[in-house]
Design a protein around this motif. Structure first.
Motif, PDB file in Angstrom:
ATOM      1  N   ALA A   1       0.853  -1.203   0.000  1.00 29.54           N
ATOM      2  CA  ALA A   1       0.000   0.000   0.000  1.00 29.54           C
ATOM      3  C   ALA A   1       0.884   1.246   0.000  1.00 29.54           C
ATOM      4  O   ALA A   1       1.618   1.503  -0.943  1.00 29.54           O
ATOM      5  CB  ALA A   1      -0.951  -0.043   1.191  1.00 29.54           C
TER       6      ALA A   1
ATOM      7  N   ASN B   1     -14.501   0.173  -3.081  1.00 30.70           N
ATOM      8  CA  ASN B   1     -13.800   0.409  -4.345  1.00 30.70           C
ATOM      9  C   ASN B   1     -13.663  -0.842  -5.204  1.00 30.70           C
ATOM     10  O   ASN B   1     -13.381  -0.751  -6.401  1.00 30.70           O
ATOM     11  CB  ASN B   1     -12.407   0.982  -4.079  1.00 30.70           C
TER      12      ASN B   1
ATOM     13  N   ASP C   1     -14.238   2.687   9.090  1.00 31.20           N
ATOM     14  CA  ASP C   1     -13.547   3.660   8.236  1.00 31.20           C
ATOM     15  C   ASP C   1     -12.946   4.759   9.095  1.00 31.20           C
ATOM     16  O   ASP C   1     -13.185   4.827  10.306  1.00 31.20           O
ATOM     17  CB  ASP C   1     -14.480   4.250   7.179  1.00 31.20           C
TER      18      ASP C   1
ATOM     19  N   CYS D   1     -11.955  -1.988   5.817  1.00 33.26           N
ATOM     20  CA  CYS D   1     -12.187  -0.557   5.639  1.00 33.26           C
ATOM     21  C   CYS D   1     -13.256  -0.349   4.560  1.00 33.26           C
ATOM     22  O   CYS D   1     -13.086  -0.785   3.415  1.00 33.26           O
ATOM     23  CB  CYS D   1     -10.885   0.138   5.243  1.00 33.26           C
TER      24      CYS D   1
ATOM     25  N   SER E   1      -6.612  -1.246   7.098  1.00 37.32           N
ATOM     26  CA  SER E   1      -6.876  -0.051   6.311  1.00 37.32           C
ATOM     27  C   SER E   1      -6.856  -0.344   4.811  1.00 37.32           C
ATOM     28  O   SER E   1      -7.613  -1.187   4.332  1.00 37.32           O
ATOM     29  CB  SER E   1      -5.865   1.045   6.689  1.00 37.32           C
ATOM     30  N   ASP E   2      -5.974   0.302   4.051  1.00 33.97           N
ATOM     31  CA  ASP E   2      -5.968   0.141   2.597  1.00 33.97           C
ATOM     32  C   ASP E   2      -5.679  -1.290   2.170  1.00 33.97           C
ATOM     33  O   ASP E   2      -6.075  -1.705   1.078  1.00 33.97           O
ATOM     34  CB  ASP E   2      -4.938   1.078   1.962  1.00 33.97           C
TER      35      ASP E   2
ATOM     36  N   GLN F   1      -4.904  -1.727  -4.164  1.00 33.29           N
ATOM     37  CA  GLN F   1      -5.780  -2.261  -5.207  1.00 33.29           C
ATOM     38  C   GLN F   1      -5.072  -2.324  -6.551  1.00 33.29           C
ATOM     39  O   GLN F   1      -5.356  -3.207  -7.374  1.00 33.29           O
ATOM     40  CB  GLN F   1      -7.053  -1.416  -5.309  1.00 33.29           C
TER      41      GLN F   1
ATOM     42  N   THR G   1      -7.163  -3.716   2.960  1.00 31.39           N
ATOM     43  CA  THR G   1      -8.465  -4.346   2.744  1.00 31.39           C
ATOM     44  C   THR G   1      -8.644  -4.739   1.285  1.00 31.39           C
ATOM     45  O   THR G   1      -9.163  -5.816   0.974  1.00 31.39           O
ATOM     46  CB  THR G   1      -9.592  -3.381   3.166  1.00 31.39           C
ATOM     47  N   SER G   2      -8.238  -3.870   0.358  1.00 30.99           N
ATOM     48  CA  SER G   2      -8.366  -4.166  -1.075  1.00 30.99           C
ATOM     49  C   SER G   2      -7.577  -5.406  -1.448  1.00 30.99           C
ATOM     50  O   SER G   2      -8.070  -6.295  -2.157  1.00 30.99           O
ATOM     51  CB  SER G   2      -7.872  -2.981  -1.913  1.00 30.99           C
TER      52      SER G   2
ATOM     53  N   SER H   1     -14.379   2.178   2.682  1.00 31.45           N
ATOM     54  CA  SER H   1     -14.095   2.892   1.433  1.00 31.45           C
ATOM     55  C   SER H   1     -13.264   2.051   0.479  1.00 31.45           C
ATOM     56  O   SER H   1     -13.512   2.051  -0.737  1.00 31.45           O
ATOM     57  CB  SER H   1     -13.405   4.229   1.711  1.00 31.45           C
ATOM     58  N   THR H   2     -12.289   1.315   0.989  1.00 28.69           N
ATOM     59  CA  THR H   2     -11.463   0.494   0.099  1.00 28.69           C
ATOM     60  C   THR H   2     -12.185  -0.773  -0.317  1.00 28.69           C
ATOM     61  O   THR H   2     -11.994  -1.276  -1.426  1.00 28.69           O
ATOM     62  CB  THR H   2     -10.114   0.156   0.759  1.00 28.69           C
TER      63      THR H   2
ATOM     64  N   CYS I   1      -2.605   4.060   0.747  1.00 25.23           N
ATOM     65  CA  CYS I   1      -3.397   3.964  -0.479  1.00 25.23           C
ATOM     66  C   CYS I   1      -2.607   3.216  -1.544  1.00 25.23           C
ATOM     67  O   CYS I   1      -1.379   3.298  -1.579  1.00 25.23           O
ATOM     68  CB  CYS I   1      -3.749   5.367  -0.976  1.00 25.23           C
TER      69      CYS I   1
END
Length: 297
Positions: free
Chosen positions: A16, A183, A202, A177, A107-108, A85, A110-111, A179-180, A82
């Motif tokens: 990430a 996405n 989140d 998370c 956190s990120d 993904q 998660t993707s 938001s991720t 971030c």
């Protein structure tokens, strides 16, 4: 379930955001060593590319290399941020299916964790991050206890939160998370939601955006077969405007928006908070919303 043993090697990767130096995760590495684990630093852990821990193919190369190495028993991510993904198209999913091992992250990540699960059914562990958990030089005893239970292969029964809709359900835990996770919708990396227990939290989003993202999730065709929802903490998710309402208000409205009632709890000890549960994703749980409990089965 996850189970690591003394002398097991574990990979260290930055799929990430980036870290500036190994000093940022030195206390975490020492902690892993204190458990008898042997950290192996990925070739691109200190890379930087824009806001990410290196170029997509290089970050994926570290992960693919760890999955290919039989001596590596798990992978720990250095940080959130971030960009994880973007790694997904460059992973070798045939390799991962043949050599499943958990990725620990928050956190990120998660993707990454849910994308790999969608493609391979390989489970991961959410709720622990090398940089985040040691950023103040102190690792929460609450989180430490939960992490070590996961590492030992203990089937935890976790009790916490508030009942929003009563009921019980069994299902595979996915999410992290919000938001991720959101996405991933519309991509081949989104887990099938049928029969799943969703875990959602989140940080730093406006409360109205939490509502918008939940609306998008609720309008997915598969959502009608979701088995239950565990809402964690929504840290610093404040109203943009006085009329927006707090996240608590948005969650309280959910029963009115569902086509059928499913068990839901709020305020579960998970998210961007010091004291949180560490949870295997992609594993089956028994969810009792009346008792506010999750039990791995």
């Amino acid at each position: 379930m996850v189970q690591l043993h003394p002398k097991d090697k574990v990979g260290i990767a930055s799929p990430a955001g980036f870290i500036d130096s190994l000093d940022e995760i030195a206390p975490a590495l020492e902690y892993l060593k204190s458990l008898g684990l042997k950290p192996v630093i990925g070739n691109h852990v200190l890379d930087k590319y824009f806001y990410m821990g290196g170029k997509d193919v290089d970050r994926a190369a570290d992960l693919n290399g760890f999955f290919a190495d039989d001596e590596i028993k798990a992978i720990f991510t250095t940080a959130g941020g971030c960009g994880s993904q973007r790694v997904l198209p460059f992973l070798d999913y045939d390799l991962i299916r043949k050599n499943p091992k958990p990725i620990f992250g928050l956190s990120d990540n998660t993707s990454l964790q849910n994308g790999i699960y969608a493609q391979t059914q390989c489970s991961s562990v959410t709720g622990f991050s090398l940089k985040y958990d040691f950023k103040n030089g102190h690792f929460s005893d609450f989180t430490k206890k939960s992490l070590e239970a996961v590492l030992s292969g203990e089937k935890q029964k976790l009790k916490n939160g508030k009942t929003l809709i009563s009921g019980k359900a069994d299902g595979i835990l996915v999410g992290g998370c919000l938001s991720t996770f959101r996405n991933l919708l519309g991509t081949v990396y989104m887990p099938d939601l049928n029969g799943k227990i969703l875990l959602l939290e989140d940080v730093g989003e406006k409360s109205y955006k939490i509502g918008v993202m939940l609306t998008q999730l609720l309008q997915q065709k598969e959502f009608e077969n979701v088995a239950g929802i565990v809402f964690g903490q929504f840290t610093n998710c404040n109203p943009f405007d006085a009329q927006d309402g707090a996240v608590e208000d948005i969650l309280q409205e959910l029963p009115l928006l569902l086509s059928k009632q499913i068990p839901i709890i709020t305020d579960f000890a998970y998210g961007h908070i010091p004291d949180r549960y560490v949870l295997p994703l992609g594993e089956k749980v028994h969810f009792d919303a009346d008792a506010c409990s999750l039990e791995y089965i």
